[in-house]
Design an enzyme around this catalytic site. Structure first.
Site, PDB file in Angstrom:
ATOM      1  CE  LYS A   1      -1.771   3.021   1.906  1.00  0.00           C
ATOM      2  NZ  LYS A   1      -1.563   4.441   1.491  1.00  0.00           N
TER       3      LYS A   1
ATOM      4  CD  GLU B   1      13.658   1.390   8.824  1.00  0.00           C
ATOM      5  OE1 GLU B   1      14.192   2.492   9.053  1.00  0.00           O
ATOM      6  OE2 GLU B   1      14.181   0.318   9.134  1.00  0.00           O
TER       7      GLU B   1
ATOM      8  CB  CYS C   1      13.464   9.561   6.966  1.00  0.00           C
ATOM      9  SG  CYS C   1      14.481   8.475   5.972  1.00  0.00           S
TER      10      CYS C   1
ATOM     11  CD  GLU D   1      10.371  13.458  10.351  1.00  0.00           C
ATOM     12  OE1 GLU D   1       9.204  13.100  10.535  1.00  0.00           O
ATOM     13  OE2 GLU D   1      11.218  12.740   9.805  1.00  0.00           O
TER      14      GLU D   1
END
Ligand code: NAD
Length: 504
Positions: free
Chosen positions: A174, A249, A288, A393
């Protein structure tokens, strides 16, 4: 009706008939219309993957055959590279040059796991007796739910699909709802090279509807997710109910620690600033492992940051196919608003916006920026550890600047994050650089560099950056179960319980 779901070896529309327009974030143009799956579509894909795992020809393939199949996937991606590059570029707004690099890395990932598939088949264990044959064999986990983000759409999917297939699993992918096109192309490659029906399945659509069954359905054995921390926590909670294997992750808030002795000549300063610029602004910071926290020795601060600001102001934003473009837009209007809110908060907390801090407008010679979701490269100076901008973040083109005086302070600041994905240390003193690298609590540490990764080297995070590792041998083991087979070659009476010779 858009037939872009790939389930049980066939292309299908969504059961509901719903579709979604995919738009290029650089100019908001429609680049495709794809099926919008709901939970029933994902359930059908899971059922197909279950059947293909439990029966069918896939389980009978040898590791060598699966490895060979992955090498053919790599060759097919190379052969259709232009198509893949164009699709990734239109979906993400990144330059074709960057998509080219991604496609090379993706082909290399398939090659790496293709070669690894037949290696390390298990091991013999010394059971302490010549009459026992004891061995560890590796088996596939089963049906894998793979959920991926929009920043490196096919790369993140490849890091999961290649080891999942190498180990003999079946999967349902997905991808992020905003960037589906390269996943569709990859399924067509798998279809062309004859992956049996049900082994590889693709559902497209929103996370909460199309994605959610992958973490809750009892027929999924493993869920591997790359994305934001908040979503990762939801997935881990959902997966707990059926005790799935979970690989996560997640995000990062990655320190780039720079000592004055790494920039004490013009040449060294240029190298360290240039790398800090890439670390923060590559792919407009939607990485990331972005070096979004610059942690600089106080004595070098002024010179370094002046130079960083000068370079940041020269970065050429533009449309992906325009000549001269150096970086592109943010993925969506909503994401740009989120990044801007983060910068506004930093300003309110007392940090100093040295450059940027607003939407990009006009035409810098590489296309009209007002049509897309562009944001100026932003340097946030005077940041301190108590500020949200240092911990949250932003996932955009922003870098905060903090200072330190001693090695201990550098390490304390560098480790002061709930995340632990990646970090770097720059120093002209090799021993010091190693000392710091050893003390940084991050899954990857670069010394006098920022950003490289290798398919042979594990990737993943300490702390809230995740659970498990991708790439490297550990990246394959995530998709394997270890089974101990203990074979007694001379079975006999154990004598544990006495045989008293009495009739029953
Ligand atoms: P996201 O968490 O919003 O979405 C990621 C994926 O999860 C998408 O496919 C989304 O549709 C799906 N999803 C959302 N809710 C779901 C649910 N309830 N159930 C199942 N699936 C669901 O993340 P994003 O905005 O697409 O990506 C950005 C994030 O990804 C950043 O935090 C970034 O750091 C992280 N990221 C991490 C790595 C890494 O290697 N650690 C790599 C790339 C991106």
């Amino acid at each position: 009706m858009s037939e872009t779901l790939y389930i049980d070896g066939a292309w299908r529309p969504a059961i509901s008939g719903e579709t979604r327009e995919i738009r290029c974030p650089a100019d908001d143009s429609v680049v495709g219309v794809v099926a919008e799956a709901g939970p029933a579509d994902t359930d059908a894909a899971i059922a197909a993957a279950r059947r293909a795992f439990d029966g069918g020809p896939w389980r009978a393939t040898s590791a060598v055959e699966r490895g060979d199949l992955l090498l053919r996937v790599a060759d097919a991606i190379d052969a259709r590279r232009a198509e893949f590059v164009r699709a990734e570029t239109l979906d993400t707004g990144k330059r074709p040059y960057e998509s080219e690099i991604d496609m090379s890395d993706i082909a290399n990932c398939f090659r790496y796991f293709g070669k690894l598939a037949a290696e390390d088949a298990g091991r013999v264990v010394d059971a302490g007796s010549p009459d026992v044959d004891s061995r560890i064999v590796y088996e596939p986990v089963g049906v894998c739910g793979l959920i991926t983000p929009w920043n490196y759409p096919l790369l993140q999917a490849a890091w999961k699909i290649a080891p999942a297939l190498a180990a003999g699993n079946t999967f349902v992918l997905k991808p992020a709802e905003l960037t589906p096109h390269t996943a569709i192309l990859l399924m067509s490659v798998l279809d062309d090279i004859g992956v049996p029906p049900g082994v590889a399945n693709l559902v497209l659509g929103a996370g909460a509807t199309a994605g959610a069954p992958l973490s809750s359905h009892p027929d999924v054995d493993l869920v591997s997710f790359t994305g934001g921390l908040a979503t990762g926590k939801v997935i881990a909670r959902e997966a707990a109910a059926t005790v799935k294997k979970v690989a996560l992750e997640l995000g990062g808030k990655n320190p780039n620690v720079i000592f004055a002795d790494a920039c004490d000549t013009d040449e060294r300063l240029a190298a360290a600033v240039d790398n800090a610029l890439n670390a923060a602004f590559l792919h407009s910071g939607q990485v990331c492992s972005a070096g979004a926290r610059l942690v600089i020795e106080e004595s070098a601060h002024d010179r370094f940051v002046d130079e960083l600001v000068r370079r940041a102001e020269q970065i050429r934003l533009g449309l992906p196919f325009a000549e001269g473009t150096e970086t592109g837009p943010l993925i969506s209007a909503a994401h740009r608003d989120k990044v801007h809110a983060y910068v506004e908060r930093a300003r309110a907390e007392g940090a100093v916006i040295r450059t940027g801090g607003e939407f990009a407008h006009g035409d810098q010679g590489s296309g009209d920026l007002d049509q897309g979701w562009f944001y100026l490269p932003t340097v946030i100076d005077g940041a301190t550890r108590d500020m949200a901008c240092v911990h949250d973040e932003a996932f955009g083109p922003t870098v905060t600047v903090e200072t330190f005086r001693t090695e201990d302070e550098a390490v304390t600041i560098g480790n002061d994050t709930e995340y632990g994905l990646a970090g770097a240390v720059w120093s002209g003193d090799a021993a010091r650089a190693r000392r710091i690298a050893a003390r940084l609590r991050h899954g990857t540490v670069w010394v006098n560099d920022f950003g490289p990764y290798l398919p042979q080297a594990e990737w993943g995070g300490f702390g809230h950056s995740g659970v498990g590792r991708e790439l490297g041998p550990s990246g394959l083991h995530e998709y394997r179960e270890a089974k101990h087979v203990y074979e007694n070659l001379r079975p006999g009476v154990t004598g544990w319980f006495a045989d008293r010779g009495e009739q029953l």
